[in-house]
Write an enzyme that holds these catalytic residues in place. Structure first.
Site, PDB file in Angstrom:
ATOM      1  N   SER A 125      -0.389   0.385  -6.380  1.00 23.00           N
ATOM      2  CA  SER A 125       0.544  -0.267  -7.297  1.00 23.00           C
ATOM      3  C   SER A 125      -0.172  -0.626  -8.584  1.00 23.00           C
ATOM      4  CB  SER A 125       1.104  -1.544  -6.670  1.00 23.00           C
ATOM      5  OG  SER A 125       0.107  -2.560  -6.635  1.00 23.00           O
ATOM      6  N   ASP A 126       0.606  -0.796  -9.645  1.00 24.71           N
ATOM      7  CA  ASP A 126       0.053  -1.475 -10.808  1.00 24.71           C
ATOM      8  C   ASP A 126      -0.150  -2.930 -10.417  1.00 24.71           C
ATOM      9  OD1 ASP A 126      -0.848  -2.091 -13.342  1.00 24.71           O
ATOM     10  OD2 ASP A 126       0.820  -1.136 -14.380  1.00 24.71           O
ATOM     11  N   TRP A 127      -0.906  -3.656 -11.224  1.00 30.30           N
ATOM     12  CA  TRP A 127      -1.290  -5.018 -10.854  1.00 30.30           C
ATOM     13  C   TRP A 127      -0.061  -5.928 -10.812  1.00 30.30           C
ATOM     14  CZ3 TRP A 127      -4.600  -1.837  -9.936  1.00 30.30           C
ATOM     15  CH2 TRP A 127      -5.944  -2.102  -9.664  1.00 30.30           C
TER      16      TRP A 127
END
Length: 838
Positions: free
Chosen positions: A224-226
């Site tokens: 995932s992105d952060w």
């Protein structure tokens, strides 16, 4: 680290250990299982440099030109070299996985992260990204293609629903990922923050599993992105292997409970763990231990590559009357707000503390043999210039003291728990740690001494993720602790800059103190914003001046100068993650300054630094114009190399530059409205739109001049016989002779376009399908070959069949480059065929 027997290891892992492996443990590290020799891996941001583990007070790094600058080179060999150096920088930072490159599409000039992606065209972007990743992964470091997919704006990026047709998705937004993977099978992919047609990408099975894994046959790790994970069962079942950062929000006990309730089956968790363990085996040969120390490289050969990349990215937009190159022996007047500012990178994930920077003024001064004069022209800061570098500590060092406490200033006898010496008065504390700090709530006093060089009223400004009060000689000048307003800095976490002023005397020393409280002390409503750690601060100051006075002085000096260069544009304040630009204009006063200097001296050279297009209402006046992007460590030297002719410019625009914002195809459909954004331009992004509606941009995609001239001739095609199926691609080889007809050695970029036959489907007038860069001495001729696959050169996405369609008909091939000359030929597709796959 050791190579793991993946299947045996999965059998030996407990459910709790499997669950732990599917999420990070902190901002930059994955979980470890020591009893089975599974180490923690380190990840680091890498759009244009490997920052390491610290935003705040980190180890310096090499800063590469931004992605649009690299895109402007159209140079696959250079991108391979840049990728290799990125890998070597990563190893120096003890990092196993680089979080880059970014290959989203700039559907609007306003996108806050537009500078992070290579191009508005999927072919140019995907091919360059593939070679970049190939160079990076040759070092053993894992590359991460991001953000998969349609992460094309910052406004409400966590929540916005991108409404996009599957045809546009395939032909525009997925294409760069598809082409990059054909060149380099990257180890990782990062999902986008946004939704697509109602479902967040990180839990979108169609995107992650059906297309990425099954159709394209890719078997790497999906992260995932952060803070871009939004569910437990949906995300794990869709194919999201790794939630970042840690500690987990959605996995841990929640995932264990989902398994026990059959919301997610253990064999699905095993699939996620398998991809994580395969990543361990991919990076194991690096031999980087857990929590490896971070060090700097900064080698001479790396500096040379950075300088070459900066110079080769500069686009010569205009050169009427051969104003350029400049004469070294002549005196020169340098004007403008970007002259003494190193606009070396954009903001957000791309920002880092560079080993060193070279301003344009320094670059010009190093090469000029005549007198170099400077005039400010205008100030273009969004927030007041940083005060930190102008301060001194009580013991005479440059900078200020940074003193940390658990208690607020109102608490008597509070205990000092940490003290640092800093020079930059901008700090994002998301990775600041101290053993005596147990929560995100703590307080910092920053103290330094300022001695102004001129009398006058000085404006002071404070921007915080938290609260801040700035005192000058114990007088409260700025209070940013109450009635705070949401701003755009620091990923959109920070307040608007609050200002105050005080009259100061030249030569007198003043004590400056910022009392800062971290993010929990703020009263801002942070809904819809990604929260990064305990907060951040920024404080600046400048003597109040009249812009009119500065402009008049610059114009007067320009009227008397034999050579003038204007440096203007944007900086990381204006182009940054977390915030889209409000308009395409240069900062206030810049256009007027440029126009009046050009009126005073029509031969003045204009150099614009920006990561994405800006309006240029004065462009018709400018005889010589350069687009210089954010050029990395060596930005100033790279620009000067082109100005003085040490490097003959060859770069071409990777983006269309519209005359005005209203001309761009996404004008009516950019930003989130009630939680959604309609990709109403469909496949007509960038040049595809301008050519379809016959609307001339200010400067078109692919435009760029040279100090020499080229001719192209003898275009021929060699095609492959058609087969019943198109899966093998059927290569087409275009051959063209390119001659340097001028008197200066230089490089030409040959662009190959394909125009489809008339069909029942609306299609772009033509599309870029291949390109090649060739270097030629004066009078030299070389044959250039460009190979494209018929299936990629001819196909469009058929939504009814859910397949690519290569339709029967005559396809025109157009070859272009520097200048207006267009060579044409054609080839036939004898039968309509359909295909799927990579």
């Amino acid at each position: 680290m050791v190579q793991l027997d993946v299947e045996k290891t999965i059998e030996e892992l407990t459910l709790g250990e499997k669950v732990a492996l599917t999420a990070g443990i902190d901002f930059w590290h994955t979980a470890a299982v020591p009893r089975l020799n599974i180490p923690s891996l380190r990840l680091s941001d890498g759009p244009n440099g490997v920052r390491g583990t610290r935003f705040f007070n980190g180890v310096p790094a090499a800063c590469f030109p931004c992605a649009t600058a690299l895109g402007a080179t159209w140079d696959t060999k250079l991108l391979h070299e840049v990728g290799r150096l990125m890998g070597e920088e990563s190893i120096a930072k003890g990092t196993h996985v680089v979080l880059g490159p970014t290959i989203n599409i700039q559907r609007s000039p306003l996108g806050g992260r537009g500078f992070e992606s290579f191009a508005e065209d999927g072919v140019l972007s995907g091919i360059l990204a593939g070679h970049y990743c190939k160079g990076l992964q040759e070092t053993g470091v894992a590359a991460t293609l991001k953000h998969f997919v349609c992460n094309d704006q910052e406004h409400e990026r966590l929540a916005v629903d991108s409404i996009v047709t599957m045809r546009a998705m395939r032909e525009i937004y997925l294409l760069p990922f598809q082409l990059a993977m054909r060149i380099c099978k990257t180890a990782c992919v990062m999902t986008a923050y946004n939704k697509i047609n109602g479902t967040h990408v990180s839990e979108n099975k169609q995107i992650i599993t059906d297309i990425l894994r099954k159709e394209w046959g890719w078997d790497g790790l999906v992260m995932s992105d952060w803070f871009g994970t939004y569910s437990t069962s949906d995300a794990i079942n869709a194919g999201l292997d790794l939630e970042m950062p840690g500690p987990t929000r959605w996995r841990g006990t929640a995932l264990a409970h989902a398994v026990s309730s059959n919301k997610a089956f253990e064999f699905v968790v095993d699939e996620r763990v398998r991809n994580i363990l395969n990543l361990h085996n991919f990076v194991e040969p690096l031999g980087i231990p857990e929590n490896a120390p971070e060090k700097a490289l900064n080698r001479p050969e790396d500096q040379a590559l950075l300088r070459r990349a900066a110079a080769e990215s500069v686009v010569l937009m205009k050169n009427q009357d051969n104003i350029l190159p400049l004469k070294k022996e002549k005196p020169i007047l340098v004007i403008g707000p970007n002259a003494k500012t190193a606009a070396y990178c954009g903001g957000g994930s791309a920002s880092l503390d560079a080993y060193y920077t070279v301003t344009p003024f320094e670059g010009v001064s190093a090469q000029s043999q005549g007198e170099v004069k400077f005039s400010q022209g205008v100030y273009s800061y969004k927030e007041l210039p940083l005060l930190g570098p102008l301060l001194k500590t009580d013991d005479g060092k440059k900078g200020f003291k940074f003193r940390v406490y658990n208690e607020p200033p109102s608490e008597p006898n509070r205990q000092l728990i940490d003290e640092l010496h800093l020079e930059s008065s901008s700090g994002f504390l998301m990775d600041y740690k101290h053993p005596k700090i147990k929560t995100f709530t703590f307080y910092v006093d920053m103290e330094g001494y300022f001695t102004p060089e001129e009398d006058g009223i000085y404006d002071f400004g404070v921007t915080v993720v938290g609260t801040g009060k700035l005192f000058v000689d114990d007088e409260l000048v700025v209070d940013n602790s109450k009635n705070q307003r949401q701003g755009t800095a620091m990923f959109g976490n920070a307040t608007v800059e609050e200002k105050g002023s005080k009259e100061l005397k030249a030569g007198q020393t003043y004590k400056v103190v910022l009392q800062f409280g971290t993010a929990p002390t703020s009263d801002l409503d942070m809904r819809g914003v990604v929260i990064f750690g305990p907060g951040g601060f920024r404080f600046g100051a400048a003597r109040r001046v009249s812009q009119e006075e500065l402009i008049s002085k610059a114009a007067e000096l320009a009227s008397q100068a034999s050579q003038v260069v204007i440096f203007a544009g944007l900086t990381s304040e204006w182009e940054t993650e977390g915030h889209d630009r409000d308009h395409m204009d240069l900062p206030p006063g810049s256009d007027e300054m440029i126009s009046r200097v050009l009126d005073a001296n029509p031969n003045a050279v204009v150099v614009i630094q920006s990561g994405t297009p800006v309006t240029m209402p004065w462009a018709h006046k400018a005889k010589a114009l350069l687009q210089a992007w954010f050029g990395g460590n060596e930005c100033g030297n790279g620009i000067a190399d082109v100005l003085y002719g040490a490097v003959n410019p060859a770069a071409k625009l990777p983006l269309s530059f519209p005359v005005r914002l209203q001309d761009n195809p996404s004008y009516l459909n950019f930003r989130s409205e009630r939680g959604r954004v309609l990709y109403g331009e469909d496949v007509y992004v960038g040049y595809r739109y301008y050519e379809k509606v016959d609307l001339a941009p200010l400067f078109p995609f692919g435009h760029g001049l040279s100090y020499t001239t080229f001719s192209r001739s003898d275009l021929s095609l060699a095609t492959t016989p058609e087969k019943p199926q198109l899966e093998d691609g059927e290569p087409i080889t275009a051959t063209v002779s390119v001659t340097n007809t001028g008197s200066v050695a230089g490089a030409e970029i040959v662009q190959l376009w394909v125009a489809p036959p008339p069909t029942g489907v609306n299609r772009p007038v033509r599309e870029l399908k291949g390109f090649a860069k060739v270097f030629l001495q004066p009078g030299e001729t070389k044959k250039v070959e460009i190979v494209v696959e018929k299936k990629l050169a001819t196909s469009w996405w058929d939504e009814q069949r859910e397949k690519w369609a290569s339709e029967k008909g005559t396809y025109e091939v157009l070859v272009t480059g520097t200048g207006d000359e267009v060579l044409k030929t054609s080839f036939e597709v004898g039968k309509t065929r359909y295909w799927l796959g990579l």
